[in-house]
Design an enzyme around this catalytic site. Structure first.
Site, PDB file in Angstrom:
ATOM      1  N   LYS A 166       0.851  -1.191   0.000  1.00 21.83           N
ATOM      2  CA  LYS A 166       0.000   0.000   0.000  1.00 21.83           C
ATOM      3  C   LYS A 166       0.887   1.240   0.000  1.00 21.83           C
ATOM      4  O   LYS A 166       1.801   1.354   0.826  1.00 21.83           O
ATOM      5  CB  LYS A 166      -0.862  -0.044   1.266  1.00 21.83           C
TER       6      LYS A 166
HETATM    7  C1  E4P Z   1      -8.119   1.443   4.634  1.00 18.17           C
HETATM    8  O1  E4P Z   1      -7.423   1.093   3.725  1.00 18.17           O
HETATM    9  C2  E4P Z   1      -8.022   2.787   5.242  1.00 18.17           C
HETATM   10  O2  E4P Z   1      -6.767   2.990   5.766  1.00 18.17           O
HETATM   11  C3  E4P Z   1      -9.095   2.953   6.280  1.00 18.17           C
HETATM   12  O3  E4P Z   1     -10.317   2.491   5.743  1.00 18.17           O
HETATM   13  C4  E4P Z   1      -9.207   4.371   6.794  1.00 18.17           C
HETATM   14  O4  E4P Z   1     -10.337   4.457   7.605  1.00 18.17           O
HETATM   15  P1  E4P Z   1     -10.572   5.683   8.624  1.00 18.17           P
HETATM   16  O5  E4P Z   1     -10.849   6.899   7.832  1.00 18.17           O
HETATM   17  O6  E4P Z   1     -11.756   5.253   9.437  1.00 18.17           O
HETATM   18  O7  E4P Z   1      -9.315   5.787   9.449  1.00 18.17           O
END
Ligand code: E4P
Length: 217
Positions: free
Chosen positions: A83
């Site tokens: 990622k």
């Molecule tokens: C997933 O890949 C993201 O990092 C995550 O969904 C972020 O979510 P949040 O905005 O609740 O921290």
């Protein structure tokens, strides 16, 4: 639509892994920090439980270091998806890793223009954050709709992974607009199958059944 779990909590992941509807996992530096474990150890543990893509995020901000981190994370297990943030260095890293056959999830996407560039960089997944857009008064799901249209126009293979999900309605809306994946905090996943009328209906059925004195087995 695929369902990923947005968690680095191995107990939560293990507990939900036998439901049959977890297609992958996403983590981020905040979730790894919350777990209190080393990233390599935690990602290896998750990959041993989940067969599908497991996103592990780089933390460098320059291309060379990001690439080295991405290669190290990818070596943890065959199902690791690297990622990277949606920055210039992140997109460059995405191109290099994707060309070498590594799956890349481009994260922190907040506009359709960013999503277009991620597809052009060969991303396997683009992660638009709907909840964080809603939080600032913008239309998170509108962004998903736009990206769906743009990717369909050009037949991009990049999968739209709806992230920052805050409610079961987000999940339904993502399915209605044709997103490929949603990544859910465990509490949203649990909320998806729960309904008070299911519970009260089941109670009533079981009370009536008990009165019959029958047993199916
Ligand atoms: C997933 O890949 C993201 O990092 C995550 O969904 C972020 O979510 P949040 O905005 O609740 O921290």
């Amino acid at each position: 639509m695929k369902i990923f779990l947005d968690s680095a909590d191995i107990d939560e992941i293990t507990a939900l892994s036998d439901t049959g509807f977890i297609d992958g996992i996403t983590t981020n530096p905040s979730l790894i920090a919350k777990s209190g474990h080393k990233i390599a150890d935690r990602i290896a543990e998750i990959c041993a439980v989940i067969d599908g893509p497991v996103s592990a995020e780089v933390t460098a901000t320059d291309y060379e270091t990001m690439l080295a981190e991405g290669r190290k994370l990818a070596a943890i297990a065959p199902n690791v998806t690297v990622k990277v943030p949606l920055t210039r260095a992140g997109l460059q890293t995405c191109r290099t890793l994707s060309d070498a056959g590594t799956k890349v999830n481009v994260t922190l996407c907040f506009t359709s223009g960013q999503a277009l560039l991620a597809a052009k960089a060969g991303a396997s997944f683009i992660s638009p954050f709907v909840g964080r857009l809603d939080d600032i008064g913008q239309d998170g799901m509108g962004l998903i709709e736009e990206i769906c249209s743009i990717y369909a126009n050009y037949d991009y293979a990049t999968e739209i992974l709806v992230a920052s999900v805050r409610s079961t309605q987000h999940v339904v809306d993502a399915a209605l607009v044709g997103a490929d994946v949603v990544t859910l905090p465990p509490k949203i996943l649990t909320a998806l199958y729960q309904h008070p009328l299911t519970d009260s209906g089941l109670d009533a059925f079981l009370q009536d059944w008990a009165k019959t004195g029958q047993s199916i087995l």
